[in-house]
Design an enzyme around this catalytic site. Structure first.
Site, short mmCIF file in Angstrom:
data_model
loop_
_atom_site.label_atom_id
_atom_site.label_comp_id
_atom_site.label_asym_id
_atom_site.label_seq_id
_atom_site.Cartn_x
_atom_site.Cartn_y
_atom_site.Cartn_z
NE ARG A 47 -2.19 10.65 46.15
CZ ARG A 47 -3.45 11.08 46.13
NH1 ARG A 47 -3.79 12.20 46.76
NH2 ARG A 47 -4.36 10.41 45.49
CE LYS A 188 -0.21 11.38 41.51
NZ LYS A 188 0.14 10.00 41.58
CB SER A 226 -5.20 4.90 42.71
OG SER A 226 -4.22 4.10 43.28
NE ARG A 311 1.27 2.82 45.21
CZ ARG A 311 0.66 3.35 44.17
NH1 ARG A 311 1.30 3.55 43.04
NH2 ARG A 311 -0.62 3.66 44.24
P1 ATP Z 1 -1.61 4.58 40.68
O1 ATP Z 1 -2.16 5.88 40.15
O2 ATP Z 1 -2.01 4.35 42.10
O3 ATP Z 1 -0.14 4.42 40.44
P2 ATP Z 1 -2.12 2.76 38.42
O4 ATP Z 1 -3.20 3.21 37.50
O5 ATP Z 1 -0.72 2.93 37.96
O6 ATP Z 1 -2.38 3.40 39.88
P3 ATP Z 1 -1.43 0.00 38.54
O7 ATP Z 1 -0.24 0.15 39.43
O8 ATP Z 1 -1.18 -0.26 37.11
O9 ATP Z 1 -2.41 1.24 38.72
O10 ATP Z 1 -2.34 -1.10 39.20
C1 ATP Z 1 -3.18 -1.99 38.55
C2 ATP Z 1 -3.29 -3.20 39.48
O11 ATP Z 1 -4.33 -4.06 39.05
C3 ATP Z 1 -2.01 -4.01 39.47
O12 ATP Z 1 -1.81 -4.48 40.78
C4 ATP Z 1 -2.33 -5.15 38.50
O13 ATP Z 1 -1.61 -6.31 38.81
C5 ATP Z 1 -3.83 -5.33 38.75
N1 ATP Z 1 -4.63 -5.85 37.61
C6 ATP Z 1 -5.42 -6.92 37.64
N2 ATP Z 1 -6.08 -7.09 36.49
C7 ATP Z 1 -5.71 -6.09 35.67
C8 ATP Z 1 -6.05 -5.72 34.33
N3 ATP Z 1 -6.92 -6.43 33.61
N4 ATP Z 1 -5.46 -4.63 33.81
C9 ATP Z 1 -4.59 -3.89 34.55
N5 ATP Z 1 -4.23 -4.19 35.83
C10 ATP Z 1 -4.78 -5.28 36.39
MN MN Z 2 0.92 3.94 38.76
#
Ligand code: ATP
Ligand code: MN
Length: 513
Positions: A47, A188, A226, A311
């Site tokens: 974004r 968004k 994020s 993504r």
């Molecule tokens: P967005 O708002 O950008 O969608 P999000 O909060 O949904 O972000 P995720 O897509 O869940 O974020 O990304 C978490 C990333 O971190 C993933 O790539 C995941 O593989 C990695 N990761 C590594 N360790 C952990 C952990 N302990 N817990 C959660 N995710 C982890």
């Molecule tokens: Mn997400």
């Protein structure tokens, strides 16, 4: 661009298969070995918050939280750019998807997405709620999003910061997006609109994921910026996914705004994220900026050659056991996620009322930034209500809605560090997904209720002394540092950053000690 008998064609509500054909025929995208459609977003691979503006117009201007992140643009400038968009639509083929936002029919928003790119049309279809055939017969949009990457602003005459623009006109219920092919702007922009429209209907709009127990009685929400784990942690075989990014909390419970997921694919592993991995590999799924072998067409999720922010966008029904109604009861637990690259926040802490408000208004995570000398250093990110780029009203409005609901429904609120333990980034390691999942399981099963806690002297957080399935060294952040005095210095530094930030937002969030 192809004109059929000299008239631009509007292709309406095309199916995934038809949109695949269009996207491939027009050289917008390619099909990979797994059956997914893969596209590149161009210059913008994320974004572009600095290019987003709210149109200053009479119906919304007094309500909007004007601050450097919510920039105004004059109505006359909007009209000029809208005219440019309309000229483009009149002379080029475009795609239209009619979709819904908000799973609760009481708050349903009919959204028309008009896009230059066929794959953006499939993105809209995957991410929003897909109407039934009869619901399309009489469809009249409440809100229109136009996404035309080829239409670019002229900074001198259009009043934008660059050729890229995202203009939100809350009065006319139109969002226009130009100069960027990043599809995440489309979803968004509607989230932004809902952050304005729903509070007036007594619904709290939230940047969070949601899931529930098999019988639907035990809903959990996961807030976070994020990369902190909203999508990863809400997809869990023992639980049912309600939604992975945006929800509303009404008098009846929570509901998804969307009908799809937008998962990060960088270094995704089948073992730690099996549900998301399988969805990523399905027909109909869109991949963004994923590197693939041009001969075999096999995707390489480990490559960050195009961006770290690769993504997959897919309909939520590709996640097994998803709650297809998109609705759930009032939550029992709310979890704030941070990926703390400073490596000082505990893996889990339970928050008291004052801390709930403080950490919600702080909206903290951290990233790792490279410096000129090639040294990597943690850099804090504070995004109030875990959603600063999408907030329309002042942050206290949203914090009040959270605290009021948490009290009324006796919700337990937790903070999890999904980032680094055993030292800062470069020294310690990122928490394993398995350990974080064990913590989430313990929280949701109520396993931490009887466990004794200690209070850390720097943040004043209540940290459980024991979590089933999680080793002690992982739980006690200070002890896990090679030198605990270094921990104290780093934690104090981060605490001071929190204090400075909360004062800078000018909200009622008071110190957490
Ligand atoms: P967005 O708002 O950008 O969608 P999000 O909060 O949904 O972000 P995720 O897509 O869940 O974020 O990304 C978490 C990333 O971190 C993933 O790539 C995941 O593989 C990695 N990761 C590594 N360790 C952990 C952990 N302990 N817990 C959660 N995710 C982890
Ligand atoms: Mn997400």
């Amino acid at each position: 661009m192809a004109l059929e008998s000299g008239v631009a064609v509007e292709r309406r509500n095309l199916s995934p298969a038809a949109l695949y054909e269009e996207a491939v025929r027009r050289d917008e995208a390619a099909i990979v070995s797994t059956g997914a459609l893969t596209a590149e977003t161009g210059k913008h691979t994320g974004r572009s918050p600095k290019d987003k503006f709210f149109v200053k117009e009479p119906t919304s201007q007094d309500a909007i939280w004007w601050h450097p992140g919510n920039q105004p643009i004059a109505s006359a400038k909007f009209d000029l750019l809208l005219a440019k968009m309309e000229r483009f639509i009149a002379t080029h083929d475009v795609y239209t998807q009619d979709v819904f936002a908000c799973a609760d029919p009481r708050f349903r928003l009919r959204v028309r997405v008009i896009s230059e790119l066929a794959w953006h049309s499939l993105f809209a279809r995957n991410l929003f709620i897909r109407p039934k055939a009869d619901e399309l017969l009489t469809f009249e949009p409440d809100f229109t999003v136009m996404s035309l990457p080829s239409v670019k602003a002229d900074t001198s005459s259009d009043g934008t910061n660059s050729e890229t623009f995202i203009l939100v006109n809350l009065g006319r219920r139109i969002v226009i997006i130009g100069g960027t092919g990043y599809a995440g702007e489309i979803k968004k922009s509607i989230f932004t609109a809902l952050n304005y429209l729903l509070p007036a209907q007594n619904v709290f709009p939230m940047h969070c994921s949601a899931n529930t127990s098999a019988d639907g009685s035990d809903v959990a929400l996961f807030f976070g910026l994020s990369g902190t784990g909203k999508t990863t942690l809400s997809a869990e075989p023992s639980r049912r996914l309600i939604g992975d990014d945006e929800h509303g909390w009404s008098d009846r419970g929570v509901f998804n705004f969307e009908g799809g997921c937008y998962a990060k694919t960088i270094r995704i592993h089948k073992e730690s994220e099996p549900e998301i991995y399988t969805a990523t590999e399905s027909f109909g799924t869109i991949l963004e900026n994923v590197v693939y072998n041009p001969v075999t067409r096999v995707p390489d999720y480990d490559s960050d050659d195009k961006t770290e922010n690769t993504r997959a966008a897919y309909p939520i029904d590709l996640i097994p056991n998803a709650v297809l109604s998109g609705t759930g009861q009032h939550p029992h637990n709310v979890i704030f996620l941070s990926a703390d690259a400073f490596g000082v926040l505990p893996p889990v802490a339970r928050l008291d009322e004052e801390q709930i408000r403080f950490y919600f208004l702080s909206g903290y995570t951290a990233k790792v930034a490279g410096t000129e000398r090639g040294v990597t250093e943690p850099e804090p990110i504070f995004s109030t209500c875990f959603a600063a780029p999408f907030l329309v009203l002042p942050p206290d409005r949203y914090a009040d809605m959270l605290v009021e609901r948490v009290k009324r429904h006796h919700v337990d609120v937790w903070m999890l560090n999904t980032g680094w333990v055993g030292g800062p980034y470069g020294v310690g390691e990122r928490m394993s997904i398995a350990h974080t999942r064990a913590i989430v399981r313990a929280v949701l099963q109520g396993d931490l209720r009887g466990v004794s806690t200690h209070v850390d002297p720097i943040f004043g957080l209540h940290i459980p002394n024991r979590v089933p399935g999680v080793p002690r060294e992982v739980l006690d952040t200070r002890d896990s540092w090679p030198n605990p005095e270094d921990y104290d210095a780093q934690a104090t530094k981060l605490r001071d950053m929190f204090e400075k930030n909360i004062h800078s937002i000018g909200t009622s969030g008071s110190s957490s000690g």
